[in-house]
Scaffold this active site. Structure first.
Site, PDB file in Angstrom:
ATOM      1  CG  HIS A  39      -2.023  -1.064   1.071  1.00 50.11           C
ATOM      2  ND1 HIS A  39      -3.209  -0.866   0.396  1.00 50.11           N
ATOM      3  CD2 HIS A  39      -2.063  -2.339   1.522  1.00 50.11           C
ATOM      4  CE1 HIS A  39      -3.933  -1.983   0.452  1.00 50.11           C
ATOM      5  NE2 HIS A  39      -3.257  -2.890   1.124  1.00 50.11           N
ATOM      6  CE1 TYR A  86       0.333  -4.195   8.374  1.00 49.13           C
ATOM      7  CE2 TYR A  86      -0.505  -2.081   9.068  1.00 49.13           C
ATOM      8  CZ  TYR A  86      -0.628  -3.214   8.312  1.00 49.13           C
ATOM      9  OH  TYR A  86      -1.720  -3.374   7.499  1.00 49.13           O
TER      10      TYR A  86
END
Length: 309
Positions: A30, A298
Protein backbone atom coordinates in the site's frame (compact mmCIF):
# COMPACT_ATOMS: atom_id res chain seq x y z
CA UNK A 1 4.47 -7.62 22.60
CA UNK A 2 3.75 -10.93 20.87
CA UNK A 3 6.95 -12.59 19.61
CA UNK A 4 5.27 -15.81 18.47
CA UNK A 5 6.33 -15.21 14.87
CA UNK A 6 9.44 -13.13 15.54
CA UNK A 7 11.59 -15.33 13.33
CA UNK A 8 9.25 -14.74 10.37
CA UNK A 9 8.96 -10.97 10.64
CA UNK A 10 12.16 -9.92 8.88
CA UNK A 11 11.95 -12.62 6.17
CA UNK A 12 8.36 -11.57 5.45
CA UNK A 13 9.31 -7.92 5.02
CA UNK A 14 12.24 -9.01 2.86
CA UNK A 15 9.90 -10.97 0.57
CA UNK A 16 7.48 -8.04 0.36
CA UNK A 17 10.39 -5.86 -0.73
CA UNK A 18 11.19 -8.31 -3.50
CA UNK A 19 7.75 -7.79 -5.07
CA UNK A 20 8.79 -4.51 -6.71
CA UNK A 21 12.14 -3.66 -5.15
CA UNK A 22 12.97 -1.35 -2.27
CA UNK A 23 11.56 2.17 -2.49
CA UNK A 24 13.28 4.17 0.27
CA UNK A 25 10.89 5.86 2.67
CA UNK A 26 7.83 4.04 1.32
CA UNK A 27 5.58 1.42 2.85
CA UNK A 28 6.30 -2.17 1.91
CA UNK A 29 2.69 -2.59 0.72
CA UNK A 30 0.00 0.00 0.00
CA UNK A 31 2.89 2.29 -0.85
CA UNK A 32 0.95 4.80 -2.95
CA UNK A 33 -1.78 6.63 -1.14
CA UNK A 34 -3.45 9.83 -0.05
CA UNK A 35 -4.29 11.04 3.47
CA UNK A 36 -7.42 12.91 4.41
CA UNK A 37 -8.97 14.57 7.42
CA UNK A 38 -12.27 13.05 8.53
CA UNK A 39 -14.90 13.01 11.27
CA UNK A 40 -16.80 9.96 12.48
CA UNK A 41 -20.31 10.37 13.86
CA UNK A 42 -21.34 7.32 15.93
CA UNK A 43 -24.92 6.13 15.72
CA UNK A 44 -24.88 4.90 19.33
CA UNK A 45 -26.41 1.58 18.22
CA UNK A 46 -23.28 -0.28 19.32
CA UNK A 47 -23.26 1.20 22.82
CA UNK A 48 -24.62 -2.00 24.37
CA UNK A 49 -21.93 -4.11 22.70
CA UNK A 50 -18.72 -2.20 23.34
CA UNK A 51 -17.15 0.43 25.56
CA UNK A 52 -15.16 1.80 22.59
CA UNK A 53 -15.48 5.58 22.80
CA UNK A 54 -15.68 6.14 19.06
CA UNK A 55 -18.68 3.77 18.73
CA UNK A 56 -20.73 4.79 21.77
CA UNK A 57 -21.35 8.52 21.86
CA UNK A 58 -24.51 9.13 19.82
CA UNK A 59 -24.55 12.69 18.57
CA UNK A 60 -20.85 13.12 19.14
CA UNK A 61 -18.06 13.48 16.64
CA UNK A 62 -14.67 11.79 16.61
CA UNK A 63 -11.68 13.14 14.69
CA UNK A 64 -10.08 10.71 12.27
CA UNK A 65 -7.34 10.37 9.69
CA UNK A 66 -8.10 8.33 6.57
CA UNK A 67 -5.54 6.91 4.17
CA UNK A 68 -6.75 5.63 0.79
CA UNK A 69 -4.23 3.54 -1.12
CA UNK A 70 -3.45 1.03 -3.80
CA UNK A 71 -2.25 -2.40 -2.72
CA UNK A 72 1.06 -2.43 -4.58
CA UNK A 73 4.50 -2.14 -2.98
CA UNK A 74 5.53 0.22 -5.81
CA UNK A 75 4.70 3.88 -5.03
CA UNK A 76 5.07 4.85 -8.69
CA UNK A 77 2.64 2.28 -10.07
CA UNK A 78 -0.32 3.75 -11.95
CA UNK A 79 -3.63 3.51 -10.12
CA UNK A 80 -5.05 1.31 -12.87
CA UNK A 81 -2.36 -1.32 -12.37
CA UNK A 82 -3.12 -2.03 -8.72
CA UNK A 83 -6.54 -3.71 -8.49
CA UNK A 84 -6.67 -3.92 -4.70
CA UNK A 85 -7.56 -0.68 -2.90
CA UNK A 86 -7.35 0.12 0.77
CA UNK A 87 -8.98 2.44 3.26
CA UNK A 88 -7.35 2.77 6.68
CA UNK A 89 -8.99 4.87 9.40
CA UNK A 90 -7.35 6.11 12.57
CA UNK A 91 -10.02 7.19 15.07
CA UNK A 92 -8.73 9.82 17.50
CA UNK A 93 -11.38 10.52 20.15
CA UNK A 94 -10.69 13.42 22.50
CA UNK A 95 -9.43 11.97 25.75
CA UNK A 96 -9.96 8.43 24.52
CA UNK A 97 -8.01 5.55 23.05
CA UNK A 98 -6.83 5.69 19.46
CA UNK A 99 -8.35 2.89 17.39
CA UNK A 100 -7.30 1.83 13.88
CA UNK A 101 -9.44 0.03 11.31
CA UNK A 102 -7.83 -1.10 8.07
CA UNK A 103 -9.96 -2.34 5.18
CA UNK A 104 -9.63 -3.37 1.53
CA UNK A 105 -12.00 -3.87 -1.38
CA UNK A 106 -12.10 -7.69 -1.10
CA UNK A 107 -13.88 -9.42 1.81
CA UNK A 108 -11.32 -12.14 2.62
CA UNK A 109 -7.54 -12.58 2.84
CA UNK A 110 -5.45 -15.06 0.87
CA UNK A 111 -3.51 -16.72 3.73
CA UNK A 112 -4.58 -17.99 7.14
CA UNK A 113 -1.22 -18.28 8.92
CA UNK A 114 2.01 -16.28 8.87
CA UNK A 115 3.85 -19.32 7.49
CA UNK A 116 1.46 -19.74 4.56
CA UNK A 117 1.55 -15.98 3.95
CA UNK A 118 5.31 -15.88 3.51
CA UNK A 119 5.21 -19.06 1.39
CA UNK A 120 2.63 -17.47 -0.88
CA UNK A 121 4.66 -14.26 -1.25
CA UNK A 122 7.75 -16.32 -2.06
CA UNK A 123 5.77 -18.15 -4.75
CA UNK A 124 4.45 -14.86 -6.11
CA UNK A 125 8.02 -13.63 -6.39
CA UNK A 126 9.06 -16.82 -8.17
CA UNK A 127 6.21 -16.50 -10.65
CA UNK A 128 7.03 -12.86 -11.19
CA UNK A 129 10.61 -13.80 -11.95
CA UNK A 130 9.36 -16.39 -14.44
CA UNK A 131 7.50 -13.78 -16.43
CA UNK A 132 3.95 -14.98 -15.70
CA UNK A 133 1.16 -12.63 -16.60
CA UNK A 134 -0.89 -11.43 -13.62
CA UNK A 135 -3.95 -13.57 -14.32
CA UNK A 136 -1.91 -16.69 -14.95
CA UNK A 137 0.09 -16.04 -11.79
CA UNK A 138 -3.11 -15.68 -9.73
CA UNK A 139 -4.43 -18.97 -11.10
CA UNK A 140 -1.11 -20.66 -10.31
CA UNK A 141 -1.16 -19.34 -6.75
CA UNK A 142 -4.73 -20.49 -6.20
CA UNK A 143 -3.77 -23.96 -7.40
CA UNK A 144 -0.83 -24.21 -5.00
CA UNK A 145 -2.60 -22.54 -2.07
CA UNK A 146 -6.24 -23.71 -1.84
CA UNK A 147 -6.87 -21.43 1.14
CA UNK A 148 -6.36 -18.48 -1.23
CA UNK A 149 -9.17 -19.47 -3.59
CA UNK A 150 -11.84 -17.15 -2.13
CA UNK A 151 -9.55 -14.12 -2.19
CA UNK A 152 -8.20 -14.88 -5.67
CA UNK A 153 -11.73 -15.27 -6.99
CA UNK A 154 -12.64 -11.82 -5.67
CA UNK A 155 -9.41 -10.26 -6.93
CA UNK A 156 -10.05 -11.74 -10.37
CA UNK A 157 -13.36 -9.86 -10.54
CA UNK A 158 -11.96 -6.48 -9.53
CA UNK A 159 -12.28 -3.64 -12.02
CA UNK A 160 -10.75 -0.17 -11.71
CA UNK A 161 -12.94 1.89 -9.38
CA UNK A 162 -14.29 5.24 -10.47
CA UNK A 163 -13.27 6.75 -7.15
CA UNK A 164 -11.85 5.84 -3.78
CA UNK A 165 -15.21 7.08 -2.55
CA UNK A 166 -17.09 4.56 -4.71
CA UNK A 167 -15.63 1.37 -3.21
CA UNK A 168 -16.97 -0.97 -0.57
CA UNK A 169 -14.23 -1.82 1.92
CA UNK A 170 -13.96 -4.83 4.23
CA UNK A 171 -11.83 -5.05 7.38
CA UNK A 172 -11.32 -8.80 6.62
CA UNK A 173 -10.43 -9.88 10.17
CA UNK A 174 -12.73 -10.70 13.06
CA UNK A 175 -12.50 -8.61 16.22
CA UNK A 176 -14.07 -8.95 19.65
CA UNK A 177 -16.45 -6.30 20.92
CA UNK A 178 -16.22 -6.00 24.71
CA UNK A 179 -19.08 -4.47 26.72
CA UNK A 180 -19.05 -2.87 30.17
CA UNK A 181 -19.57 -6.25 31.86
CA UNK A 182 -16.64 -7.78 29.96
CA UNK A 183 -18.83 -9.85 27.65
CA UNK A 184 -17.10 -10.46 24.31
CA UNK A 185 -18.83 -10.87 20.96
CA UNK A 186 -17.15 -11.47 17.57
CA UNK A 187 -17.69 -8.86 14.88
CA UNK A 188 -16.43 -7.76 11.51
CA UNK A 189 -16.52 -4.29 9.99
CA UNK A 190 -17.43 -2.97 6.54
CA UNK A 191 -17.45 0.51 5.02
CA UNK A 192 -20.33 1.23 2.62
CA UNK A 193 -19.97 4.36 0.47
CA UNK A 194 -22.83 6.79 0.05
CA UNK A 195 -21.75 7.10 -3.57
CA UNK A 196 -22.91 4.22 -5.72
CA UNK A 197 -20.24 1.53 -6.04
CA UNK A 198 -18.88 2.23 -9.51
CA UNK A 199 -16.16 0.83 -11.75
CA UNK A 200 -14.84 2.26 -14.99
CA UNK A 201 -15.58 1.10 -18.51
CA UNK A 202 -12.78 0.04 -20.84
CA UNK A 203 -13.33 3.15 -22.88
CA UNK A 204 -12.83 5.41 -19.89
CA UNK A 205 -9.50 3.83 -19.00
CA UNK A 206 -7.65 5.11 -22.07
CA UNK A 207 -7.45 8.74 -21.02
CA UNK A 208 -6.87 8.41 -17.27
CA UNK A 209 -3.76 9.90 -15.65
CA UNK A 210 -1.62 7.60 -13.52
CA UNK A 211 -2.87 9.19 -10.29
CA UNK A 212 -6.52 9.54 -11.31
CA UNK A 213 -7.86 8.31 -7.96
CA UNK A 214 -5.97 10.93 -5.96
CA UNK A 215 -7.05 13.65 -8.37
CA UNK A 216 -10.64 12.47 -8.19
CA UNK A 217 -10.65 12.52 -4.39
CA UNK A 218 -9.13 16.00 -4.22
CA UNK A 219 -11.66 17.35 -6.75
CA UNK A 220 -14.68 15.74 -5.09
CA UNK A 221 -13.66 17.02 -1.65
CA UNK A 222 -13.67 20.60 -2.94
CA UNK A 223 -17.45 20.30 -3.25
CA UNK A 224 -18.65 17.83 -0.61
CA UNK A 225 -17.39 15.23 1.86
CA UNK A 226 -17.02 11.59 0.90
CA UNK A 227 -19.27 9.63 3.24
CA UNK A 228 -19.11 6.03 4.36
CA UNK A 229 -21.44 4.07 6.63
CA UNK A 230 -19.78 1.67 9.07
CA UNK A 231 -21.48 -1.72 9.15
CA UNK A 232 -20.79 -3.87 12.20
CA UNK A 233 -21.39 -7.52 11.29
CA UNK A 234 -22.20 -9.60 14.37
CA UNK A 235 -20.86 -13.13 14.45
CA UNK A 236 -22.62 -16.22 15.76
CA UNK A 237 -21.38 -19.41 17.38
CA UNK A 238 -19.30 -21.35 14.88
CA UNK A 239 -18.30 -18.38 12.75
CA UNK A 240 -14.51 -18.59 12.37
CA UNK A 241 -12.57 -15.84 14.11
CA UNK A 242 -9.12 -17.31 13.45
CA UNK A 243 -9.22 -17.69 9.66
CA UNK A 244 -9.50 -14.56 7.48
CA UNK A 245 -9.67 -16.66 4.29
CA UNK A 246 -13.17 -17.97 5.11
CA UNK A 247 -16.19 -15.67 4.72
CA UNK A 248 -18.92 -15.66 7.33
CA UNK A 249 -22.32 -16.86 6.13
CA UNK A 250 -24.61 -14.35 4.45
CA UNK A 251 -27.43 -13.02 6.54
CA UNK A 252 -25.51 -12.18 9.69
CA UNK A 253 -27.02 -9.34 11.71
CA UNK A 254 -25.63 -5.93 10.80
CA UNK A 255 -25.92 -2.69 12.71
CA UNK A 256 -24.80 0.72 11.54
CA UNK A 257 -22.02 1.97 13.78
CA UNK A 258 -21.98 5.49 12.38
CA UNK A 259 -21.06 7.68 9.43
CA UNK A 260 -17.57 8.76 8.40
CA UNK A 261 -17.23 12.10 6.62
CA UNK A 262 -13.97 12.56 4.74
CA UNK A 263 -13.54 16.31 4.36
CA UNK A 264 -10.19 17.32 2.87
CA UNK A 265 -6.78 16.13 1.73
CA UNK A 266 -3.89 16.59 4.17
CA UNK A 267 -0.16 15.84 4.09
CA UNK A 268 0.59 12.41 5.50
CA UNK A 269 1.63 12.79 9.16
CA UNK A 270 5.22 11.76 9.85
CA UNK A 271 5.51 8.17 10.96
CA UNK A 272 1.85 7.37 10.40
CA UNK A 273 1.32 3.62 10.88
CA UNK A 274 -2.09 2.01 10.48
CA UNK A 275 -1.65 -1.05 12.72
CA UNK A 276 -5.02 -2.87 12.90
CA UNK A 277 -4.18 -4.39 16.28
CA UNK A 278 -4.33 -0.89 17.82
CA UNK A 279 -7.98 -1.08 18.81
CA UNK A 280 -8.34 0.81 22.08
CA UNK A 281 -10.58 -0.23 24.97
CA UNK A 282 -13.80 -2.01 24.04
CA UNK A 283 -12.42 -3.78 20.96
CA UNK A 284 -9.84 -6.57 20.97
CA UNK A 285 -8.03 -8.41 18.19
CA UNK A 286 -9.45 -11.89 17.73
CA UNK A 287 -7.39 -15.09 17.73
CA UNK A 288 -6.68 -14.61 14.00
CA UNK A 289 -2.92 -15.28 13.63
CA UNK A 290 -2.65 -13.17 10.47
CA UNK A 291 -4.17 -10.18 12.27
CA UNK A 292 -1.72 -10.50 15.15
CA UNK A 293 1.22 -11.05 12.79
CA UNK A 294 0.50 -7.81 10.98
CA UNK A 295 1.65 -5.80 13.99
CA UNK A 296 5.32 -6.91 14.04
CA UNK A 297 5.44 -6.74 10.23
CA UNK A 298 4.11 -3.17 10.33
CA UNK A 299 6.64 -2.24 13.01
CA UNK A 300 9.56 -3.60 11.00
CA UNK A 301 8.32 -1.93 7.83
CA UNK A 302 7.95 1.37 9.69
CA UNK A 303 11.44 0.98 11.19
CA UNK A 304 12.99 0.53 7.75
CA UNK A 305 10.89 3.34 6.30
CA UNK A 306 11.91 5.69 9.11
CA UNK A 307 15.57 5.00 8.40
CA UNK A 308 15.09 5.90 4.76
CA UNK A 309 15.37 2.29 3.60
Amino acid sequence: MDNTWGDLTNPTVDELERLSGVHPGSRRVHAKGICCRAAFKPSGLAAGLTTAVHLREQGGEVEAIVRFSGSSSDPSLADLMSPGKGMAVRFQPAGGDVSVLTAVNVPVFFAKTPSSFIDLIKEANRLKGGGFEAIAAAAELAAHFPEARHAMAHIGKLRPPASYGACRYYAIHAFMLVDAAGKRRPAKFEWLPELEVETLSLGALKSLPEDYLERDAAERLKHAPLRFHLNIVLGQDGDPTDDPTVPWPDGRERIEGGILEVTDVIPEPDGLTMDPTVTGAGIEPSDDPILRFRSPVYRESARRRGRGE
